[in-house]
Scaffold this active site. Structure first.
Site, PDB file in Angstrom:
ATOM      1  N   HIS A   1      29.962   9.471   9.606  1.00  0.00           N
ATOM      2  CA  HIS A   1      29.739   8.019   9.660  1.00  0.00           C
ATOM      3  C   HIS A   1      30.136   7.417  11.013  1.00  0.00           C
ATOM      4  CE1 HIS A   1      29.424   7.139   5.045  1.00  0.00           C
ATOM      5  NE2 HIS A   1      28.483   7.952   5.497  1.00  0.00           N
TER       6      HIS A   1
ATOM      7  N   GLU B   1      20.879   5.092   0.543  1.00  0.00           N
ATOM      8  CA  GLU B   1      21.958   5.846  -0.112  1.00  0.00           C
ATOM      9  C   GLU B   1      23.314   5.365   0.372  1.00  0.00           C
ATOM     10  OE1 GLU B   1      24.942   9.172  -0.486  1.00  0.00           O
ATOM     11  OE2 GLU B   1      24.214   8.084   1.271  1.00  0.00           O
ATOM     12  N   GLU B   2      23.379   5.042   1.665  1.00  0.00           N
ATOM     13  CA  GLU B   2      24.656   4.639   2.251  1.00  0.00           C
ATOM     14  C   GLU B   2      25.140   3.292   1.722  1.00  0.00           C
ATOM     15  OE1 GLU B   2      26.353   6.673   3.684  1.00  0.00           O
ATOM     16  OE2 GLU B   2      25.177   8.062   4.890  1.00  0.00           O
TER      17      GLU B   2
ATOM     18  N   ASP C   1      22.963  16.921   0.641  1.00  0.00           N
ATOM     19  CA  ASP C   1      23.543  15.846   1.442  1.00  0.00           C
ATOM     20  C   ASP C   1      24.602  16.458   2.348  1.00  0.00           C
ATOM     21  OD1 ASP C   1      24.554  13.525   2.486  1.00  0.00           O
ATOM     22  OD2 ASP C   1      24.894  12.534   0.559  1.00  0.00           O
TER      23      ASP C   1
END
Length: 451
Positions: free
Chosen positions: A299, A183-184, A212
């Site tokens: 992140h 997904e990233e 998410d």
């Protein structure tokens, strides 16, 4: 999530979902009555839309997060696509689901020169032509273990699936769960899954729910606004907790619901915020710290098991189960003749008179059924003030909702089942709404009676 760029809910919420009652979660009538309420009418039995959703144990969800943290720690500090930590994460989730009786499928794809994995888990039973799918991405970025992004959503979905197994749920719809890879890197795994489905299989998916980042340490409560029915399901759940929600905009198009939405599949979901800054108004509404990101470790290497707000994680995990039970396991009310009044009727503030909205029923033979269904959409700034009755043509009143000083949420969007079998169906039926406490306002937006 992939890289890129007052207690009151608004009246617009209720207006947007008018006419969607057949698929919204059923609201049970409250037994609490304010001292100024009118005398109780014969009680209406609440429609049994689904078995009672479970309370998802927070400890179980956090145990999954602990395992994902351990996997990252043992594999270079992350669980990113193409890394050993991601495959170990997939193996962990798959083992749990296999042991719980799911049919699991490991789907492989290639991205950036590395093998990626999607995990699909099907719960036996339910209508194979009507599939409710729930999913989350399991990969992290390379910078850190990704416990909130998106261990939180993955763990919440996993524990909800295991709750389905513990309950041996027999849903109306077929339940399917997905954990997405890469997904990233741009929703690679979920795009691969959706694109690999034949058109006939895509058409069978009645809805996809995406989760998410649901445990952000400075959390907000955001609801996807893509599909009105799915949106209202989550809003109904949070309204029951007196937690106001906002429309999710930060992650729009940036997570795994996007490929489903682009394929014409209804989507919904929850989000607790990433690197956007919490405003003063949001901090007043939800607590936390204004002027700071919802997740300052987004992140980053500090997105560890310490980067979780337990309360947000708990509420959102319970909301996942609530949606699955109500959207997937609902017992449909047999179709019958419906009659609706969509004209707005003002509800006078207390001590004003009760408001009434009539519906004329004709062409229905005999008496009303024991499962007469009443769908109500009322816009109001404090629904706890409201007493709601169904008035039969002969004047008999059936209580749908009592007032309650502890019910501080806005609006009434609910379905009720009334045993009106002693009443002749044809005639003028009325929805009667009485405001029993001052300082709040609203109106009957619409209501419908189905025989």
């Amino acid at each position: 999530m992939s890289l890129s760029v007052s207690r009151r809910l608004t009246a617009v919420t209720a207006i947007a979902v008018a006419g969607l009652f057949a698929t919204t979660a059923t609201t049970t009538a409250t037994a609490s009555t304010a001292t100024t309420a009118p005398p109780a009418a014969p009680a209406a039995a609440p429609a049994l839309a689904a078995p009672t959703p479970p309370d998802i144990p927070l400890a179980n969800v956090k145990a999954h997060l602990s395992q994902l943290q351990s996997i990252a720690t043992a594999n270079g500090g992350n669980r990113a696509h193409g890394r050993a930590g991601y495959k170990a994460s997939i193996d962990y989730v798959k083992a749990k689901l296999d042991a719980a009786g799911f049919t699991t499928t490991l789907q492989t794809f290639t991205s950036s020169g590395a093998t990626g994995y999607n995990l699909i888990a099907d719960w036996p039973g339910g209508d194979p032509n009507s599939v409710l799918m729930t999913g989350a991405h399991l990969d992290s970025v390379t910078a850190g273990p990704g416990v909130n992004d998106n261990g939180s959503g993955s763990a919440g979905v996993l524990e909800a699936a295991l709750a389905v197994s513990r309950a041996q749920l027999q849903p109306t719809k077929h339940l399917r769960f997905g954990w997405w890879g890469a997904e990233e890197l741009g929703m690679v795994g979920s795009k691969y899954y959706v694109n690999s489905l034949p058109a006939a299989e895509k058409s069978k998916i009645s809805g996809y729910l995406n989760f998410d980042m649901i445990g952000s340490p400075n959390p907000g409560y955001f609801v996807y606004d893509d599909d009105p029915t799915l949106e209202q399901t989550f809003k109904t759940y949070f309204a029951g907790l007196n937690i106001p929600t906002e429309i999710e905009t930060e992650g729009d198009g940036r997570s795994d619901h996007a490929p489903f939405k682009n394929a014409g599949i209804p989507v919904g979901g929850l989000f607790s915020g990433a690197d956007y800054t919490k405003t003063s108004a949001q901090a007043q509404k939800w607590g936390g710290t204004a002027g700071r990101p919802f997740d300052a470790c987004y992140h980053s290497s500090c997105d560890t098991s310490a980067n979780i707000d337990d309360t947000a994680l708990d509420h959102n995990a319970d909301a996942i189960a609530y949606a699955i039970w109500n959207l997937g396991a609902g017992t449909p009310v047999p179709p019958g003749a419906s009659f609706e009044n969509t004209a707005d009727v003002n509800i006078p503030d207390s001590p004003g008179a009760a408001a009434t909205s009539p519906v004329t029923v004709s062409g229905v033979a005999g008496n009303a059924p024991a499962t007469t269904k009443v769908d109500v959409n009322i816009v109001h700034t404090y629904r706890g003030d409201l007493v709601i009755d169904l008035i039969a043509p002969d004047g008999t009143a059936y209580r749908l909702k009592n007032s309650s000083s502890s019910d501080s949420a806005d609006n009434v969007v609910a379905s009720y089942t009334v045993n009106a079998s002693s009443e002749v169906a044809n005639g003028v039926w009325k929805l009667q709404v009485k405001d029993v406490a001052a300082q709040d306002t609203g109106y009957i937006n619409s209501w419908k009676i189905t025989f």
